[in-house]
Design a protein around this motif. Structure first.
Motif, PDB file in Angstrom:
ATOM      1  N   ASP A 162      -4.206   4.298   4.389  1.00 18.82           N
ATOM      2  CA  ASP A 162      -5.649   4.162   4.608  1.00 18.82           C
ATOM      3  C   ASP A 162      -5.970   3.130   5.687  1.00 18.82           C
ATOM      4  OD1 ASP A 162      -5.043   1.793   3.355  1.00 18.82           O
ATOM      5  OD2 ASP A 162      -6.453   2.053   1.687  1.00 18.82           O
ATOM      6  N   ARG A 221      -0.721   0.507   5.106  1.00 17.51           N
ATOM      7  CA  ARG A 221      -0.823   1.657   4.209  1.00 17.51           C
ATOM      8  C   ARG A 221      -1.483   2.834   4.923  1.00 17.51           C
ATOM      9  NH1 ARG A 221      -2.464  -2.476   0.158  1.00 17.51           N
ATOM     10  NH2 ARG A 221      -0.700  -2.834  -1.228  1.00 17.51           N
ATOM     11  N   PRO A 231       0.881   1.521  -2.577  1.00 15.93           N
ATOM     12  CA  PRO A 231      -0.509   1.654  -3.038  1.00 15.93           C
ATOM     13  C   PRO A 231      -0.579   1.415  -4.544  1.00 15.93           C
ATOM     14  CG  PRO A 231       0.152   3.525  -1.669  1.00 15.93           C
ATOM     15  CD  PRO A 231       1.394   2.742  -1.962  1.00 15.93           C
ATOM     16  N   ASP A 259      -1.654  -7.721  -6.759  1.00 14.32           N
ATOM     17  CA  ASP A 259      -1.350  -6.761  -5.704  1.00 14.32           C
ATOM     18  C   ASP A 259      -0.810  -7.410  -4.431  1.00 14.32           C
ATOM     19  OD1 ASP A 259      -2.034  -4.271  -6.904  1.00 14.32           O
ATOM     20  OD2 ASP A 259      -4.131  -4.830  -6.767  1.00 14.32           O
ATOM     21  N   GLU A 268      -7.089  -2.566  -2.587  1.00 13.19           N
ATOM     22  CA  GLU A 268      -5.875  -2.797  -1.839  1.00 13.19           C
ATOM     23  C   GLU A 268      -6.142  -3.548  -0.538  1.00 13.19           C
ATOM     24  OE1 GLU A 268      -4.013   1.462  -3.286  1.00 13.19           O
ATOM     25  OE2 GLU A 268      -4.042   0.942  -1.167  1.00 13.19           O
ATOM     26  N   CYS A 319      -0.820  -4.587   3.706  1.00 10.88           N
ATOM     27  CA  CYS A 319      -0.411  -4.851   2.327  1.00 10.88           C
ATOM     28  C   CYS A 319      -0.890  -6.229   1.868  1.00 10.88           C
ATOM     29  CB  CYS A 319       1.113  -4.756   2.215  1.00 10.88           C
ATOM     30  SG  CYS A 319       1.695  -3.066   2.408  1.00 10.88           S
TER      31      CYS A 319
END
Length: 474
Positions: free
Chosen positions: A220, A218, A149, A386, A453, A224
């Protein structure tokens, strides 16, 4: 935002949260995957580091090891830069497994050298290892910087660094235990190399358990990076643009210096001052110090302030201060040996008493600084994007420049450059990198917004390359 235009097409997945287990210990969680890549590196580069830390690869004459390391880091410089693109084309499992297998060959070459004192096989194996290391570290960097994260990248980097450097700790124990009663010996025994080869073979097999980013979920529920693997032409264009990318240019001094000091520390502090068995013990603490350093700087970079940019500034300031203190101690130690750091009667942890303490603490501190410095640079790189596609290229560039610096360093040592000159160059290069990292954080690092993300990245479209490689930029 620089999203690829392909992402707007209806037949391309978008980052829709996917229900997932709340457990952080799921096989497909970022934490477990970062731990697994840590174990892979524990077995391969971790053991390699322990072997290199012996000075001369455990041999009495470091010439063969120096030449092998020059070949290694020359090819590493090339394939470090190309590694990100190869990772984007082939995916993690094949890339990592191919890279790991070359570590086994290198350890085998030193076993061969123990019996047949000829350099060509060792140097050739070193060159092949450079190719494999470029693949492994590009893949590792993409996983370590893109899977976590956004708000916990420093923590995950420290977790990886701790597991990875435990390999150096265990690897340091191997020559210490197997050569404990050989304190007057010059080279390690065959069993030492065989033990290293066994761990490296295990790491090669472990590479098969690493998941691609689109299968890592992840907490949540977001993926990724929901990527489609790239094309060679796309990667070639994207990698070539890195050499004109101002962010990467600001990282060059830090990258160049981050492995340059290994030659001096391994060959002439550990190898030059200490007995064979003590060198193994020192490595246990050198790589153990790396675990402490990475955890400490990881906490600072994730938890000290709300603002990520401010955390970056504080982290750089702390590492710069620690660096100045430790290299200052290194200068004091070097001045105590005006004819370079080579002593006839090597320091031994049992026999040398208080004379052992100062150099031992210095070598321990060098390990602490190495982890703090490299964890900081990885964290800064991780804040620049990211998604694994972009970050694999960024990390590949970093490792390529790092390896070019290391190749030069090993040849500098082979040409018998004075150790005072080596120390001054090492200290100067790391010092120059800190203000440039400050500029990079000031201009490129921003605090993440909610919902940042898990963005979808289509890696195969040339349109994504046109945004300087930052498909998910801040």
């Amino acid at each position: 935002m620089g999203f690829d235009v392909e992402a707007a097409k209806p037949d391309v997945d978008v980052a829709i949260p996917i229900p997932s287990s709340k457990s952080k210990f799921r096989y497909n969680s970022p934490l477990v995957q970062v731990c697994l890549i840590g174990l892979v590196c524990f077995c391969c580069p971790g053991m390699f580091n322990a072997l290199s830390g012996m000075g001369g690869g455990g041999q009495v004459d470091p010439t063969a090891s120096n030449n092998a390391n020059t070949a290694l880091y020359t090819t590493f410089a090339i394939f470090g830069i190309l590694g990100g693109g190869i990772y984007n084309v082939l995916g993690p499992q094949f890339t990592l497994m191919a890279g790991c297998s070359t570590y086994v060959l290198y350890a085998a070459s030193l076993l061969y050298y123990n019996h047949i004192n000829k350099q060509p096989f060792v140097v050739t194996a070193g060159g092949i290892l450079g190719v494999g290391a470029g693949l492994l570290w590009a893949g590792q960097g993409a996983i370590m910087t893109s899977y976590p994260p956004v708000a916990r990248k420093g923590t995950y980097i420290s977790i990886f660094w701790s597991i990875f450097n435990m390999g150096g700790v265990i690897g340091g124990l191997i020559p210490f235990v197997l050569n404990y009663h050989r304190e007057t010996a010059a080279s390690v025994n065959d069993g030492t190399y065989i033990a290293f080869m066994s761990f490296m073979s295990l790491g090669t097999l472990l590479a098969l358990v690493i998941l691609p980013p689109n299968k890592v979920i992840r907490d949540d529920g977001t993926k990724c990076s929901d990527i489609k693997y790239s094309k060679v032409s796309t990667e070639a264009i994207a990698i070539s643009k890195l050499f004109l990318n101002w962010k990467m240019l600001l990282i060059v001094p830090a990258a160049w210096s981050s492995n340059f000091f290994y030659t001096y520390q391994f060959n002439h502090v550990n190898g030059g001052l200490f007995s064979l068995r003590t060198r193994g013990l020192n490595n246990v603490f050198y790589w153990g110090a790396q675990m402490i350093g990475s955890i400490g700087i990881g906490y600072i970079l994730d938890f000290t302030f709300t603002s990520r940019r401010l955390r970056g500034f504080v982290g750089i300031g702390i590492v710069a201060a620690v660096s100045t203190a430790i290299w200052g101690g290194g200068l004091a130690n070097q001045l105590a040996y005006p004819h370079d750091l080579e002593v006839a009667n090597k320091l031994d942890f049992v026999k040398s008493g208080k004379d052992f303490a100062g150099p031992f603490v210095l070598y321990f501190s060098y390990g602490l600084l190495d982890a703090m410095f490299q964890s900081l640079v990885y964290w800064v790189i991780g804040t620049l994007a990211d998604d694994s596609v972009t970050l694999s290229r960024y990390v590949g560039f970093y490792k390529g420049v790092q390896s070019a610096g290391a190749a030069v360093a090993w040849q500098v040592d082979t040409h018998k450059v004075s150790l005072m000159s080596q120390l001054v160059v090492n200290w100067s290069m790391t010092t120059v990198s800190y203000p440039l990292l400050v500029v990079l954080v000031m201009l490129a690092v921003k605090d993440p917004s909610n919902g940042e993300e898990g963005a979808t990245v289509v890696a195969e479209s040339p349109a994504g390359v046109g945004h300087d490689g930052d498909d998910v930029s801040h």
